[in-house]
Scaffold this motif. Sequence first.
Motif, PDB file in Angstrom:
ATOM      1  N   LYS A  66       0.828  -1.214   0.000  1.00  8.06           N
ATOM      2  CA  LYS A  66       0.000   0.000   0.000  1.00  8.06           C
ATOM      3  C   LYS A  66       0.858   1.258   0.000  1.00  8.06           C
ATOM      4  CE  LYS A  66      -4.182  -1.962   1.964  1.00  8.06           C
ATOM      5  NZ  LYS A  66      -5.132  -1.978   3.092  1.00  8.06           N
ATOM      6  N   ARG A  67       1.990   1.220   0.702  1.00  9.92           N
ATOM      7  CA  ARG A  67       2.916   2.361   0.652  1.00  9.92           C
ATOM      8  C   ARG A  67       3.486   2.526  -0.754  1.00  9.92           C
ATOM      9  NH1 ARG A  67       4.728   0.462   5.749  1.00  9.92           N
ATOM     10  NH2 ARG A  67       6.457  -0.600   4.742  1.00  9.92           N
ATOM     11  N   THR A  68       3.852   1.418  -1.374  1.00 11.78           N
ATOM     12  CA  THR A  68       4.362   1.456  -2.747  1.00 11.78           C
ATOM     13  C   THR A  68       3.321   2.025  -3.688  1.00 11.78           C
ATOM     14  OG1 THR A  68       5.728  -0.482  -2.295  1.00 11.78           O
ATOM     15  CG2 THR A  68       5.339   0.046  -4.606  1.00 11.78           C
ATOM     16  N   LEU A  69       2.071   1.619  -3.514  1.00 13.19           N
ATOM     17  CA  LEU A  69       0.985   2.128  -4.350  1.00 13.19           C
ATOM     18  C   LEU A  69       0.827   3.633  -4.179  1.00 13.19           C
ATOM     19  CD1 LEU A  69      -1.412   1.484  -6.238  1.00 13.19           C
ATOM     20  CD2 LEU A  69      -2.790   1.182  -4.180  1.00 13.19           C
ATOM     21  N   SER A  70       0.913   4.098  -2.946  1.00 16.77           N
ATOM     22  CA  SER A  70       0.799   5.523  -2.674  1.00 16.77           C
ATOM     23  C   SER A  70       1.920   6.303  -3.346  1.00 16.77           C
ATOM     24  CB  SER A  70       0.821   5.757  -1.162  1.00 16.77           C
ATOM     25  OG  SER A  70       0.800   7.117  -0.866  1.00 16.77           O
ATOM     26  N   LYS A  71       3.143   5.777  -3.269  1.00 17.46           N
ATOM     27  CA  LYS A  71       4.285   6.443  -3.909  1.00 17.46           C
ATOM     28  C   LYS A  71       4.121   6.488  -5.425  1.00 17.46           C
ATOM     29  CE  LYS A  71       7.600   5.212  -0.319  1.00 17.46           C
ATOM     30  NZ  LYS A  71       8.749   4.377   0.044  1.00 17.46           N
ATOM     31  N   LEU A  72       3.644   5.389  -6.009  1.00 14.37           N
ATOM     32  CA  LEU A  72       3.450   5.355  -7.454  1.00 14.37           C
ATOM     33  C   LEU A  72       2.375   6.349  -7.899  1.00 14.37           C
ATOM     34  CD1 LEU A  72       3.647   1.516  -8.148  1.00 14.37           C
ATOM     35  CD2 LEU A  72       5.249   3.265  -8.933  1.00 14.37           C
ATOM     36  N   GLU A  73       1.286   6.437  -7.129  1.00 20.56           N
ATOM     37  CA  GLU A  73       0.234   7.387  -7.482  1.00 20.56           C
ATOM     38  C   GLU A  73       0.733   8.827  -7.362  1.00 20.56           C
ATOM     39  OE1 GLU A  73      -2.943   6.165  -4.921  1.00 20.56           O
ATOM     40  OE2 GLU A  73      -3.717   4.743  -6.402  1.00 20.56           O
ATOM     41  N   TYR A  74       1.586   9.078  -6.367  1.00 19.37           N
ATOM     42  CA  TYR A  74       2.169  10.413  -6.212  1.00 19.37           C
ATOM     43  C   TYR A  74       3.056  10.741  -7.408  1.00 19.37           C
ATOM     44  CZ  TYR A  74       4.935  14.261  -4.359  1.00 19.37           C
ATOM     45  OH  TYR A  74       5.560  15.466  -4.198  1.00 19.37           O
ATOM     46  N   LYS A  75       3.896   9.788  -7.822  1.00 20.19           N
ATOM     47  CA  LYS A  75       4.777  10.017  -8.968  1.00 20.19           C
ATOM     48  C   LYS A  75       3.981  10.226 -10.250  1.00 20.19           C
ATOM     49  CE  LYS A  75       8.728   7.412  -7.206  1.00 20.19           C
ATOM     50  NZ  LYS A  75       9.566   6.207  -7.385  1.00 20.19           N
ATOM     51  N   LYS A  76       2.884   9.498 -10.386  1.00 24.67           N
ATOM     52  CA  LYS A  76       2.048   9.625 -11.585  1.00 24.67           C
ATOM     53  C   LYS A  76       1.383  10.994 -11.662  1.00 24.67           C
ATOM     54  CE  LYS A  76      -2.098   7.859 -13.716  1.00 24.67           C
ATOM     55  NZ  LYS A  76      -3.340   7.194 -13.407  1.00 24.67           N
ATOM     56  N   ALA A  77       1.097  11.590 -10.510  1.00 24.61           N
ATOM     57  CA  ALA A  77       0.397  12.868 -10.465  1.00 24.61           C
ATOM     58  C   ALA A  77       1.316  14.065 -10.688  1.00 24.61           C
ATOM     59  CB  ALA A  77      -0.323  13.016  -9.127  1.00 24.61           C
ATOM     60  N   GLN A  78       2.614  13.837 -10.845  1.00 23.94           N
ATOM     61  CA  GLN A  78       3.560  14.935 -11.049  1.00 23.94           C
ATOM     62  C   GLN A  78       3.299  15.627 -12.389  1.00 23.94           C
ATOM     63  OE1 GLN A  78       5.832  15.885  -8.638  1.00 23.94           O
ATOM     64  NE2 GLN A  78       4.728  14.357  -7.453  1.00 23.94           N
ATOM     65  N   GLU A  94      -1.123  -0.982 -11.617  1.00 17.88           N
ATOM     66  CA  GLU A  94      -1.972  -2.158 -11.816  1.00 17.88           C
ATOM     67  C   GLU A  94      -1.313  -3.413 -11.247  1.00 17.88           C
ATOM     68  OE1 GLU A  94      -4.622  -4.217 -15.311  1.00 17.88           O
ATOM     69  OE2 GLU A  94      -2.738  -3.246 -15.868  1.00 17.88           O
ATOM     70  N   LEU A  95      -0.017  -3.556 -11.442  1.00 16.87           N
ATOM     71  CA  LEU A  95       0.702  -4.698 -10.867  1.00 16.87           C
ATOM     72  C   LEU A  95       0.655  -4.675  -9.344  1.00 16.87           C
ATOM     73  CD1 LEU A  95       3.907  -4.935 -13.075  1.00 16.87           C
ATOM     74  CD2 LEU A  95       2.065  -6.594 -12.910  1.00 16.87           C
ATOM     75  N   THR A  96       0.825  -3.495  -8.770  1.00 15.92           N
ATOM     76  CA  THR A  96       0.789  -3.372  -7.303  1.00 15.92           C
ATOM     77  C   THR A  96      -0.609  -3.683  -6.780  1.00 15.92           C
ATOM     78  OG1 THR A  96       2.512  -1.686  -7.443  1.00 15.92           O
ATOM     79  CG2 THR A  96       1.334  -1.854  -5.368  1.00 15.92           C
ATOM     80  N   LEU A  97      -1.641  -3.208  -7.476  1.00 17.90           N
ATOM     81  CA  LEU A  97      -3.011  -3.532  -7.069  1.00 17.90           C
ATOM     82  C   LEU A  97      -3.258  -5.030  -7.135  1.00 17.90           C
ATOM     83  CD1 LEU A  97      -5.051  -0.678  -8.772  1.00 17.90           C
ATOM     84  CD2 LEU A  97      -4.811  -1.089  -6.325  1.00 17.90           C
ATOM     85  N   PHE A  98      -2.706  -5.671  -8.159  1.00 23.29           N
ATOM     86  CA  PHE A  98      -2.864  -7.117  -8.277  1.00 23.29           C
ATOM     87  C   PHE A  98      -2.134  -7.830  -7.143  1.00 23.29           C
ATOM     88  CE2 PHE A  98      -1.736 -11.283 -10.104  1.00 23.29           C
ATOM     89  CZ  PHE A  98      -3.017 -11.772 -10.265  1.00 23.29           C
ATOM     90  N   ASP A  99      -0.948  -7.351  -6.772  1.00 25.75           N
ATOM     91  CA  ASP A  99      -0.215  -7.941  -5.656  1.00 25.75           C
ATOM     92  C   ASP A  99      -0.982  -7.769  -4.342  1.00 25.75           C
ATOM     93  OD1 ASP A  99       1.848  -8.797  -7.291  1.00 25.75           O
ATOM     94  OD2 ASP A  99       3.098  -7.038  -6.910  1.00 25.75           O
ATOM     95  N   ILE A 100      -1.611  -6.602  -4.160  1.00 23.41           N
ATOM     96  CA  ILE A 100      -2.430  -6.362  -2.966  1.00 23.41           C
ATOM     97  C   ILE A 100      -3.595  -7.341  -2.938  1.00 23.41           C
ATOM     98  CG2 ILE A 100      -4.063  -4.723  -1.918  1.00 23.41           C
ATOM     99  CD1 ILE A 100      -2.095  -2.489  -2.746  1.00 23.41           C
ATOM    100  N   PHE A 101      -4.239  -7.523  -4.092  1.00 22.18           N
ATOM    101  CA  PHE A 101      -5.361  -8.453  -4.189  1.00 22.18           C
ATOM    102  C   PHE A 101      -4.921  -9.876  -3.859  1.00 22.18           C
ATOM    103  CE2 PHE A 101      -7.992 -11.317  -6.794  1.00 22.18           C
ATOM    104  CZ  PHE A 101      -9.220 -11.059  -6.233  1.00 22.18           C
TER     105      PHE A 101
END
Length: 126
Positions: A66-78, A94-101
Amino acid sequence: MDYTRCVVSTINGDIRVMTGEMRQLLKNGIQRKLVPLKGFNKPLLKLDAASKAEIKILNQDLKRLKRTLSKLEYKKAQVGLTQAQISEFERQIELTLFDIFECQSKIRDVKVKCYKGQTSILNVEG
């Protein structure tokens, strides 16, 4: 998003296949029929030490993801990212969401396995 079969490579160099069905499950979540506690007439789940330890490790992995997902979303929003960079971040998200699932499914499977073991012992004794 393409909901057909596609091959996804992971960080460790392993190759995994995420099918359209898996993506649909990821999108919709697992359908569960929840029963209110007062209407539940079976014995309640009591986790053993091994299951608790396994769930604790999986929960730590879940927090890390979840921390990784948050960091990726932050980087995407730059601001100032190219479309190729944005699509790469979307793929990683998407890969991180799949790993969370997958991690959540593993936790659920541990609980189900423990509950089945618990109820099988009760059926032998009773």
